[in-house]
Design an enzyme around this catalytic site. Structure first.
Site, PDB file in Angstrom:
ATOM      1  CG  HIS A   1      -0.277   0.338   2.500  1.00 55.77           C
ATOM      2  ND1 HIS A   1       0.506  -0.562   3.155  1.00 55.77           N
ATOM      3  CD2 HIS A   1      -0.253   1.461   3.253  1.00 55.77           C
ATOM      4  CE1 HIS A   1       0.971  -0.014   4.268  1.00 55.77           C
ATOM      5  NE2 HIS A   1       0.529   1.211   4.343  1.00 55.77           N
TER       6      HIS A   1
HETATM    7  N1  UDP Z   1      -3.437  -5.038   9.076  1.00 55.84           N
HETATM    8  C1  UDP Z   1      -4.701  -5.587   9.274  1.00 55.84           C
HETATM    9  N2  UDP Z   1      -5.394  -6.041   8.186  1.00 55.84           N
HETATM   10  C2  UDP Z   1      -4.900  -5.980   6.912  1.00 55.84           C
HETATM   11  C3  UDP Z   1      -3.598  -5.435   6.724  1.00 55.84           C
HETATM   12  C4  UDP Z   1      -2.899  -4.962   7.830  1.00 55.84           C
HETATM   13  O1  UDP Z   1      -5.176  -5.683  10.401  1.00 55.84           O
HETATM   14  O2  UDP Z   1      -5.589  -6.402   5.975  1.00 55.84           O
HETATM   15  C5  UDP Z   1      -2.699  -4.559  10.249  1.00 55.84           C
HETATM   16  C6  UDP Z   1      -1.348  -5.165  10.427  1.00 55.84           C
HETATM   17  O3  UDP Z   1      -1.436  -6.391  11.118  1.00 55.84           O
HETATM   18  C7  UDP Z   1      -0.621  -4.089  11.211  1.00 55.84           C
HETATM   19  C8  UDP Z   1      -1.227  -2.815  10.673  1.00 55.84           C
HETATM   20  O4  UDP Z   1      -2.462  -3.185  10.068  1.00 55.84           O
HETATM   21  O5  UDP Z   1      -0.918  -4.180  12.578  1.00 55.84           O
HETATM   22  C9  UDP Z   1      -0.318  -2.199   9.666  1.00 55.84           C
HETATM   23  O6  UDP Z   1      -0.970  -1.188   9.032  1.00 55.84           O
HETATM   24  P1  UDP Z   1      -0.556  -0.657   7.589  1.00 55.84           P
HETATM   25  O7  UDP Z   1       0.199  -1.707   6.869  1.00 55.84           O
HETATM   26  O8  UDP Z   1      -1.792  -0.117   6.979  1.00 55.84           O
HETATM   27  O9  UDP Z   1       0.342   0.613   7.932  1.00 55.84           O
HETATM   28  P2  UDP Z   1       1.884   0.835   8.249  1.00 55.84           P
HETATM   29  O10 UDP Z   1       2.253  -0.079   9.374  1.00 55.84           O
HETATM   30  O11 UDP Z   1       2.651   0.594   7.008  1.00 55.84           O
HETATM   31  O12 UDP Z   1       1.959   2.259   8.678  1.00 55.84           O
END
Ligand code: UDP
Length: 357
Positions: free
Chosen positions: A207
């Site tokens: 993403h």
């Molecule tokens: N996550 C979730 N469902 C999904 C994809 C990710 O619950 O379909 C959770 C994942 O386990 C983690 C968090 O969302 O705890 C990560 O968020 P994201 O990847 O959107 O953001 P980033 O960490 O890159 O800021």
């Protein structure tokens, strides 16, 4: 009693805030009120986390999402300021690196309301990432910097931010993994639903704007998936889905696309995967918490210790030979290291908020 306004808006912030909010509720020194900006508004990107992770309903919901970075940040800043002027909290607490983080930080400092930043000191050193701008500016505006690891303290010191208001409290995502990991085992039926066997699939997420908005990179990622020796499960972020359609990218036959998942199902898939492939910050760490090797689909990572420990391998989506990276096998790294604390970051955060002077 200290009044705290917690500002959240995006999926990873709900998960981080869930662990801290739980601690607030069992501590009579604090009165926490949650402000949801609305940055993520789909029910599977927002409501599901409030339900599953027992996060109290937001006191304030701004309903601001769907616009560009400037529009979102500007509208949030204005609306958060209005809330803060009437609430006059003792603290504003922001998480991570989204537009909601920056808007909350700017609103608080201009009103001279003490500002605490959870996940301070993370850097990719890539200014093309909107997250990098948000986190740098937020760190430099904050009164209390709550870093997740020792490396973040060094980074902050190198930018001239040091002293007793810069503290390594550990990583709240590790708290969340411990608190909700068992619940995931008990409640999630996702392996059956998707007909998956433990260790017989790769879990992927994509993403990051640089990947979704650069057709070449997104195509390379899908060529990599096509060469993977196992099925790839891909809970698809709404932005990525939209770009796949507009760039007319074909989904390889071994890729199982599903809607974004709730945290409990996601944790269950992480725990049982043979390999995680992701451009997410949080998912890289969760792979490590569950000791699953991770391919990071980026040019760099903020979580460099995972690369050093041998659990994380950088696989740049600018490489047209990404297929070879997927076809390789990955062995576990160093197992005993605890770079993110002991799962008590939420308590440490409350302690710092209570003792600050
Ligand atoms: N996550 C979730 N469902 C999904 C994809 C990710 O619950 O379909 C959770 C994942 O386990 C983690 C968090 O969302 O705890 C990560 O968020 P994201 O990847 O959107 O953001 P980033 O960490 O890159 O800021």
């Amino acid at each position: 009693m200290k009044k705290v306004i917690t500002i959240v808006g995006a999926r990873p912030q709900f998960i981080k805030a869930a662990a801290v909010s739980r601690a607030f509720r069992s501590n009579e020194l604090f009165d926490e009120r949650i402000l949801h900006t609305g940055q993520h508004f789909d029910s599977n990107m927002s409501d599901v986390f409030f339900d599953e992770l027992d996060i109290p309903r937001p006191h304030f919901h701004l309903g601001i999402g769907g616009g560009g970075h400037g529009q979102n940040t500007g509208r949030m800043l204005e609306a958060i300021e209005t809330v803060l002027v009437s609430e006059r909290p003792d603290w504003v607490l922001v998480y991570g690196d989204t537009d909601s983080t920056l808007a909350g930080a700017l609103a608080a400092v201009k009103l001279h309301i003490p500002l605490a930043h959870v996940e301070a000191g993370l850097r990719s050193f890539n200014k093309r990432m909107p997250e990098e701008i948000n986190r740098r500016l937020t760190d430099h505006a904050s009164d209390l910097l709550l870093a997740p690891n020792a490396a973040a303290l060094k980074t902050l010191a190198s930018e001239g931010i040091s002293g007793r208001h810069v503290v390594n409290v550990g990583d709240v995502m590790y708290d969340a993994a411990l608190i909700f990991g068992e619940k995931a085992e008990a409640k999630s039926n996702i392996l059956n639903i998707l007909s998956l066997r433990p260790q017989q699939y790769i879990l992927a997420t994509v993403h990051r704007q640089d990947n979704t908005d650069t057709p070449e990179r997104l195509r390379n990622i899908f060529s990599g998936f096509a060469a993977a020796p196992l099925p790839v499960v891909l809970p698809l972020h709404p932005r990525t889905r939209q770009r796949i359609n507009s760039f007319d990218i074909a989904i390889p036959g071994n890729v199982k696309v599903v809607d974004p998942l709730g945290y409990l199902d996601m944790v269950m898939l992480e725990k049982n995967a043979a390999l995680v492939a992701t451009d997410s910050g949080g998912v890289q760490k969760e792979a490590y918490f569950h000791r699953v090797p991770c391919l990071t689909l980026r040019d760099e990572t903020e979580w460099t210790e995972l690369v050093e420990l041998g659990w994380n391998t950088l696989a740049s989506p600018s490489r047209s030979d990404l297929a070879s990276v997927f076809a390789a096998s990955y062995t576990p790294g160093v197992t005993g290291a605890m770079p993110y604390g002991n799962g008590a970051a939420a308590e440490a955060i409350l302690h710092e908020l209570a003792c600050y002077s």
